[in-house]
Design a protein around this motif. Structure first.
Motif, short mmCIF file in Angstrom:
data_model
loop_
_atom_site.label_atom_id
_atom_site.label_comp_id
_atom_site.label_asym_id
_atom_site.label_seq_id
_atom_site.Cartn_x
_atom_site.Cartn_y
_atom_site.Cartn_z
N GLY A 174 37.59 18.47 55.22
CA GLY A 174 38.49 19.94 54.80
C GLY A 174 38.46 20.37 56.38
O GLY A 174 38.96 19.58 57.97
N THR A 175 39.19 21.80 56.88
CA THR A 175 39.68 22.55 57.38
C THR A 175 38.07 23.84 58.33
O THR A 175 38.35 24.39 57.55
CB THR A 175 40.81 23.27 57.48
N ARG A 187 41.25 21.10 53.04
CA ARG A 187 42.42 20.88 54.49
C ARG A 187 43.33 20.39 54.38
O ARG A 187 44.22 21.00 55.22
CB ARG A 187 41.90 18.85 54.06
N GLU A 188 44.16 21.04 52.88
CA GLU A 188 45.39 21.24 52.64
C GLU A 188 45.33 22.68 52.11
O GLU A 188 44.76 22.23 50.90
CB GLU A 188 46.26 19.96 52.95
N PRO A 189 46.64 22.97 51.94
CA PRO A 189 47.19 23.09 53.15
C PRO A 189 46.27 24.05 54.52
O PRO A 189 45.84 24.07 54.63
CB PRO A 189 48.80 24.29 52.83
N LEU A 190 46.94 22.62 55.86
CA LEU A 190 46.39 23.79 57.01
C LEU A 190 47.44 25.69 57.06
O LEU A 190 48.87 25.30 57.39
CB LEU A 190 46.98 23.14 58.10
N LEU A 242 46.29 35.49 51.04
CA LEU A 242 47.70 35.08 51.04
C LEU A 242 48.96 35.77 50.22
O LEU A 242 48.35 36.31 49.35
CB LEU A 242 48.02 33.55 51.00
N GLU A 243 50.10 35.30 50.95
CA GLU A 243 51.65 35.93 49.99
C GLU A 243 51.28 35.38 49.01
O GLU A 243 51.54 33.90 48.63
CB GLU A 243 52.39 35.91 50.80
N GLY A 244 51.78 35.96 47.89
CA GLY A 244 51.55 34.95 46.13
C GLY A 244 49.84 34.41 46.34
O GLY A 244 50.00 33.35 45.12
N GLY A 245 49.21 35.05 46.52
CA GLY A 245 47.71 33.82 46.35
C GLY A 245 46.27 34.19 47.05
O GLY A 245 46.87 35.22 48.01
N PRO A 289 42.66 27.87 63.95
CA PRO A 289 42.61 26.40 63.05
C PRO A 289 41.57 25.37 64.04
O PRO A 289 42.69 25.44 65.31
CB PRO A 289 43.26 25.62 62.12
N ILE A 290 40.34 25.16 63.64
CA ILE A 290 40.20 24.46 65.28
C ILE A 290 39.55 22.52 64.58
O ILE A 290 39.28 21.57 65.72
CB ILE A 290 38.52 24.97 65.62
N ALA A 291 39.43 22.70 63.82
CA ALA A 291 39.42 21.38 63.56
C ALA A 291 39.81 21.01 61.96
O ALA A 291 39.22 21.49 60.58
CB ALA A 291 37.70 20.43 63.51
N GLN A 292 39.69 19.13 61.67
CA GLN A 292 39.71 18.62 60.86
C GLN A 292 38.81 17.65 60.64
O GLN A 292 39.20 17.10 61.19
CB GLN A 292 41.80 18.47 60.00
N ASP A 293 38.57 17.56 59.11
CA ASP A 293 37.77 15.93 58.68
C ASP A 293 38.28 15.82 57.48
O ASP A 293 38.53 16.74 56.81
CB ASP A 293 36.63 16.22 59.16
#
Length: 98
Positions: A90-91, A59-62, A26-29, A83-87
């Motif tokens: 996690g995601t 779970r976060e960040p999404l 990701l940008e910055g990490g 992203p298809i699911a969160q619980d």
């Protein structure tokens, strides 16, 4: 580490990585994802070339759907993830190769 293009990838490229950790750049990490599922798409006319990957991250960040560079010690590949699911665990991010 080998950089692969999505058009060249097959289910066999990921079969040995089920349960492996990947770093989503990701940008910055980066964000750590675990490859939870590698499964063929059964109704495909292209055996071995049509498959589904499911990665689990925090779970976060999404993060929104998009193309991300995923790396581990043996593979680096840009993959379109959704992203298809969160619980509570996690995601789940999915990639379909068809």
């Amino acid at each position: 580490m080998t950089m692969e293009t999505p058009a060249a990838l097959t289910l066999a490229d990921f079969a040995d990585f089920e349960g492996a950790r990947f770093s989503m750049q990701l940008e910055g990490g980066s964000l750590e994802l675990v490859l939870e599922q590698v499964e063929p798409l059964r109704l495909s006319a292209r055996p071995g070339s049509s498959f589904r990957l499911a990665f689990r991250g925090p779970r976060e960040p999404l993060y929104p759907q998009g193309t991300y560079l995923l790396e581990n010690t043996a593979l680096a590949v840009e993959i379109f993830l959704v992203p298809i699911a969160q619980d509570d665990a996690g995601t789940v991010y999915e990639a379909i190769f068809n």
